[in-house]
Design a protein around this motif. Structure first.
Motif, mmCIF file in Angstrom:
data_model
loop_
_atom_site.group_PDB
_atom_site.id
_atom_site.type_symbol
_atom_site.label_atom_id
_atom_site.label_comp_id
_atom_site.label_asym_id
_atom_site.label_seq_id
_atom_site.Cartn_x
_atom_site.Cartn_y
_atom_site.Cartn_z
ATOM 1 N N PHE A 174 0.948 -0.649 -0.135
ATOM 2 C CA PHE A 174 -0.183 -0.187 -0.090
ATOM 3 C C PHE A 174 0.908 1.711 -0.048
ATOM 4 C CE2 PHE A 174 -2.173 -3.586 1.757
ATOM 5 C CZ PHE A 174 -3.574 -3.439 1.294
ATOM 6 N N GLU A 175 0.861 2.243 -0.654
ATOM 7 C CA GLU A 175 0.667 3.080 -0.884
ATOM 8 C C GLU A 175 -0.034 4.609 -0.202
ATOM 9 O OE1 GLU A 175 3.071 4.051 -4.888
ATOM 10 O OE2 GLU A 175 4.566 5.203 -3.503
ATOM 11 N N ASN A 176 0.418 5.371 0.131
ATOM 12 C CA ASN A 176 0.157 6.648 1.540
ATOM 13 C C ASN A 176 -1.669 6.231 2.217
ATOM 14 O OD1 ASN A 176 2.197 7.674 0.854
ATOM 15 N ND2 ASN A 176 1.314 8.082 -1.439
ATOM 16 N N GLU A 177 -2.499 5.768 1.382
ATOM 17 C CA GLU A 177 -3.440 5.467 1.706
ATOM 18 C C GLU A 177 -3.565 3.446 1.436
ATOM 19 O OE1 GLU A 177 -6.382 7.954 1.153
ATOM 20 O OE2 GLU A 177 -4.743 9.168 0.269
ATOM 21 N N PRO A 178 -4.711 3.168 2.833
ATOM 22 C CA PRO A 178 -5.094 1.843 2.018
ATOM 23 C C PRO A 178 -5.488 1.287 0.670
ATOM 24 C CG PRO A 178 -5.909 2.683 3.945
ATOM 25 C CD PRO A 178 -5.385 3.577 3.961
ATOM 26 N N LYS A 179 -6.187 1.943 0.081
ATOM 27 C CA LYS A 179 -7.792 2.367 -1.380
ATOM 28 C C LYS A 179 -5.727 2.231 -1.783
ATOM 29 C CE LYS A 179 -7.715 7.297 -2.431
ATOM 30 N NZ LYS A 179 -7.750 8.274 -2.062
ATOM 31 N N ASN A 180 -4.738 2.656 -1.987
ATOM 32 C CA ASN A 180 -3.453 2.509 -3.106
ATOM 33 C C ASN A 180 -3.263 1.316 -3.277
ATOM 34 O OD1 ASN A 180 -4.441 5.656 -3.853
ATOM 35 N ND2 ASN A 180 -2.802 6.226 -2.433
ATOM 36 N N LYS A 181 -3.642 0.527 -3.739
ATOM 37 C CA LYS A 181 -2.606 -1.371 -4.081
ATOM 38 C C LYS A 181 -1.832 -0.602 -4.839
ATOM 39 C CE LYS A 181 -6.779 -3.898 -1.915
ATOM 40 N NZ LYS A 181 -7.795 -4.502 -1.598
ATOM 41 N N VAL A 182 -0.553 -1.919 -4.013
ATOM 42 C CA VAL A 182 0.463 -1.764 -5.211
ATOM 43 C C VAL A 182 0.627 -2.789 -5.414
ATOM 44 C CG1 VAL A 182 2.841 -1.163 -5.986
ATOM 45 C CG2 VAL A 182 1.217 0.633 -4.972
ATOM 46 N N ASN A 183 0.746 -3.858 -6.118
ATOM 47 C CA ASN A 183 1.004 -5.658 -6.665
ATOM 48 C C ASN A 183 2.850 -5.323 -6.665
ATOM 49 O OD1 ASN A 183 -1.450 -6.434 -6.291
ATOM 50 N ND2 ASN A 183 -1.948 -6.037 -8.961
ATOM 51 N N THR A 184 3.428 -6.147 -6.084
ATOM 52 C CA THR A 184 5.062 -6.120 -6.004
ATOM 53 C C THR A 184 4.983 -6.295 -7.671
ATOM 54 O OG1 THR A 184 4.996 -8.828 -5.321
ATOM 55 C CG2 THR A 184 5.681 -6.273 -3.768
ATOM 56 N N LYS A 185 4.493 -7.266 -7.826
ATOM 57 C CA LYS A 185 4.995 -7.818 -9.848
ATOM 58 C C LYS A 185 4.822 -6.453 -10.615
ATOM 59 C CE LYS A 185 0.280 -9.302 -11.084
ATOM 60 N NZ LYS A 185 0.345 -8.199 -11.598
ATOM 61 N N ASP A 186 4.185 -5.234 -10.355
ATOM 62 C CA ASP A 186 4.143 -4.397 -10.874
ATOM 63 C C ASP A 186 5.329 -3.554 -10.904
ATOM 64 O OD1 ASP A 186 2.469 -5.396 -12.711
ATOM 65 O OD2 ASP A 186 0.507 -4.127 -11.261
ATOM 66 N N LEU A 187 6.135 -3.605 -10.251
ATOM 67 C CA LEU A 187 7.594 -2.546 -9.668
ATOM 68 C C LEU A 187 8.546 -2.237 -10.239
ATOM 69 C CD1 LEU A 187 7.199 -2.665 -5.219
ATOM 70 C CD2 LEU A 187 5.954 -0.821 -6.396
ATOM 71 N N PHE A 188 8.879 -3.536 -10.810
ATOM 72 C CA PHE A 188 10.399 -3.762 -11.696
ATOM 73 C C PHE A 188 10.221 -4.540 -12.546
ATOM 74 C CE2 PHE A 188 11.103 -3.595 -6.797
ATOM 75 C CZ PHE A 188 11.822 -2.558 -6.773
ATOM 76 N N ALA A 189 9.039 -4.573 -13.301
ATOM 77 C CA ALA A 189 8.425 -5.807 -14.731
ATOM 78 C C ALA A 189 9.268 -5.066 -15.656
ATOM 79 C CB ALA A 189 7.107 -5.457 -14.718
ATOM 80 N N GLY A 190 9.863 -5.165 -16.397
ATOM 81 C CA GLY A 190 11.119 -4.668 -17.245
ATOM 82 C C GLY A 190 11.759 -3.299 -16.559
ATOM 83 N N LYS A 191 12.120 -3.534 -15.721
ATOM 84 C CA LYS A 191 12.812 -2.581 -14.949
ATOM 85 C C LYS A 191 14.424 -2.789 -13.981
ATOM 86 C CE LYS A 191 8.685 0.565 -14.140
ATOM 87 N NZ LYS A 191 7.724 1.217 -13.080
ATOM 88 N N LYS A 192 15.138 -1.810 -13.605
ATOM 89 C CA LYS A 192 16.516 -2.602 -12.674
ATOM 90 C C LYS A 192 15.881 -1.861 -11.695
ATOM 91 C CE LYS A 192 20.297 -1.678 -15.789
ATOM 92 N NZ LYS A 192 21.435 -2.364 -16.041
ATOM 93 N N GLY A 193 16.130 -1.966 -10.726
ATOM 94 C CA GLY A 193 16.241 -0.974 -9.444
ATOM 95 C C GLY A 193 16.491 -1.934 -7.836
ATOM 96 N N LEU A 194 15.703 -0.927 -6.808
ATOM 97 C CA LEU A 194 15.700 -1.781 -5.417
ATOM 98 C C LEU A 194 15.140 -1.581 -4.541
ATOM 99 C CD1 LEU A 194 19.524 0.923 -5.265
ATOM 100 C CD2 LEU A 194 19.476 -0.761 -5.760
#
Ligand code: BEZ
Length: 196
Positions: free
Chosen positions: A45-65
């Motif tokens: 969750f980002e900032n508020e419970p209504k803002n859901k983030v799927n971890t599979k979308d965070l780094f899809a096709g991207k390099k990161g930490l």
């Protein structure tokens, strides 16, 4: 890691674990996600419970930490760990690592306040894992009930490329401020010290 044949990785409720298919060589070890494994998919969750983030979308096709901390507003996380990544975000970006995510077992409102205090916006996304499901799937949960009231996260950092874990740094005592800091991760990337 033994390389005697085909190694299979299993995602369980608590960890990604490896075992050998042709011989009974089990590698249950500490249960921490292995280099070369795929990040587990969970909802943060980002900032508020209504803002859901799927971890599979965070780094899809991207390099990161990805780095994990015992808690928002704890001294080590506030004075050293998070500011290190906020300050180094442009250095990582120059090397092609433009997504930096911090995960903490806190509620999303606490994460929002912490990120705001550290001017993390646009540099580090501070995401909440309130029930520690993602942290447990990484095998990085740590019972800090006596000090912080519940199960939290060991302090760690990972280099991720297209959802594959290329390097894992876990603080040996779970809370120290050594290998998981931004300078250590930056050095490893510069040296090319990453899994193939
Ligand atoms: C810290 O300073 O980051 C910390 C303090 C107590 C427990 C865990 C972490």
């Amino acid at each position: 890691m033994f390389h005697l044949g085909k190694t299979v990785q299993l995602s369980t409720a608590t960890a990604v674990r490896s075992f050998h298919t042709s011989k009974a060589v089990f590698l249950f070890g500490s249960g921490v996600i292995k280099e070369g494994a795929t990040l587990p998919n969970h909802t943060l969750f980002e900032n508020e419970p209504k803002n859901k983030v799927n971890t599979k979308d965070l780094f899809a096709g991207k390099k990161g930490l990805l780095f994990g901390v015992p808690g928002a507003f704890t001294p080590g996380c506030s004075k050293t760990h998070l500011p290190g990544y906020v300050n180094a975000a442009s250095d990582f970006k120059k090397l092609g690592y433009d997504t930096i995510v911090c995960v903490t077992v806190n509620d999303p409102f606490v994460c929002q306040a912490w990120a705001k205090e550290h001017k993390a916006e646009g540099k580090v996304r501070v995401l909440a894992d309130p029930d520690a499901k993602f942290t447990k799937a990484l095998g990085l949960e740590k019972d800090m009930t006596a000090v912080l009231g519940n199960v939290r996260s060991s302090r760690y950092a990972m280099v991720v490329d297209d959802n594959k874990v290329k390097k894992v740094f876990v603080e040996p005592d779970g809370t120290g401020l050594t290998c998981s800091l931004s300078n250590s991760v930056l050095d490893a990337i510069k040296k090319g010290d990453l899994a193939k």
